[in-house]
Design an enzyme around this catalytic site. Structure first.
Site, PDB file in Angstrom:
ATOM      1  N   CYS A   1       0.850  -1.186   0.000  1.00 57.77           N
ATOM      2  CA  CYS A   1       0.000   0.000   0.000  1.00 57.77           C
ATOM      3  C   CYS A   1       0.892   1.245   0.000  1.00 57.77           C
ATOM      4  O   CYS A   1       1.800   1.350   0.822  1.00 57.77           O
ATOM      5  CB  CYS A   1      -0.872  -0.021   1.253  1.00 57.77           C
ATOM      6  SG  CYS A   1      -1.832   1.473   1.479  1.00 57.77           S
TER       7      CYS A   1
ATOM      8  N   CYS B   1       0.316   3.160   3.593  1.00 58.34           N
ATOM      9  CA  CYS B   1       0.815   2.717   4.903  1.00 58.34           C
ATOM     10  C   CYS B   1       1.856   1.617   4.830  1.00 58.34           C
ATOM     11  O   CYS B   1       2.405   1.225   5.856  1.00 58.34           O
ATOM     12  CB  CYS B   1      -0.357   2.269   5.773  1.00 58.34           C
ATOM     13  SG  CYS B   1      -1.070   0.689   5.245  1.00 58.34           S
TER      14      CYS B   1
ATOM     15  N   CYS C   1      -7.382  -0.807   1.442  1.00 57.30           N
ATOM     16  CA  CYS C   1      -6.392  -1.363   2.360  1.00 57.30           C
ATOM     17  C   CYS C   1      -7.038  -1.550   3.734  1.00 57.30           C
ATOM     18  O   CYS C   1      -7.698  -0.642   4.235  1.00 57.30           O
ATOM     19  CB  CYS C   1      -5.207  -0.403   2.446  1.00 57.30           C
ATOM     20  SG  CYS C   1      -4.014  -0.836   3.719  1.00 57.30           S
TER      21      CYS C   1
ATOM     22  N   CYS D   1      -8.757  -5.314  -9.728  1.00 57.59           N
ATOM     23  CA  CYS D   1      -8.328  -4.297 -10.684  1.00 57.59           C
ATOM     24  C   CYS D   1      -7.812  -3.108  -9.881  1.00 57.59           C
ATOM     25  O   CYS D   1      -8.597  -2.369  -9.290  1.00 57.59           O
ATOM     26  CB  CYS D   1      -9.521  -3.917 -11.553  1.00 57.59           C
ATOM     27  SG  CYS D   1      -9.123  -2.757 -12.855  1.00 57.59           S
TER      28      CYS D   1
HETATM   29 ZN   LIG Z   1      -2.728   1.100   3.579  1.00 54.06          ZN
END
Ligand SMILES: [Zn+2]
Length: 135
Positions: free
Chosen positions: A52, A55, A100, A123
């Site tokens: 991600c 984070c 996320c 996607c």
């Molecule tokens: Zn994240």
């Protein structure tokens, strides 16, 4: 929009704007979609993990990446517990939004027209992820 307080990583909008690039912010925090075919991750074929961009949580392994032909990086399965989904009714469509599980950042959508073994197509917006090669 998902409640900000549900996630372990919580930052103010000002923090996100300061920490992310404008393109990352637009996708992760404003549910934007990058232009198809623009992400360098589309052609990323090395083995490693996709994290991600908000984070750093690992989201996908290169083992589940495949060429969907859509112009967005596509995967048939996420790393366990790394993502969560919500129903997105914007743009006159009902889609399943993927975000996320740690910071709530918007990543993309999931569709049920993917390849075996899951039949799912995650996607993703490449700009919402960072690739880390693992040898
Ligand atoms: Zn994240």
């Amino acid at each position: 929009m998902a409640g900000e307080l549900e996630f372990p990583v919580v930052k103010t909008d000002e923090d996100w704007q300061r920490e992310l690039s404008p393109a990352e912010y637009q996708v992760l925090r404003r549910h934007g979609t990058e232009q198809r075919g623009t992400s360098p991750l589309n052609t990323e074929k090395r083995s490693g993990v996709f994290r991600c961009a908000g984070c750093g949580q690992t989201l996908f392994s290169s083992d589940t990446k495949y060429e969907s032909g859509t112009g967005w990086p596509s995967f048939f399965a996420p790393i366990k517990d790394s993502i969560a989904t919500t129903t997105d009714r914007s743009h006159f469509m009902v889609r399943t939004e993927v975000h996320c599980s740690r910071c709530g950042g918007h990543l993309g959508h999931v569709f049920d027209d993917g390849p075996a073994p899951t039949g799912m197509r995650y996607c993703m917006n490449g700009v919402a992820m960072k690739f880390e090669e693992q040898k």
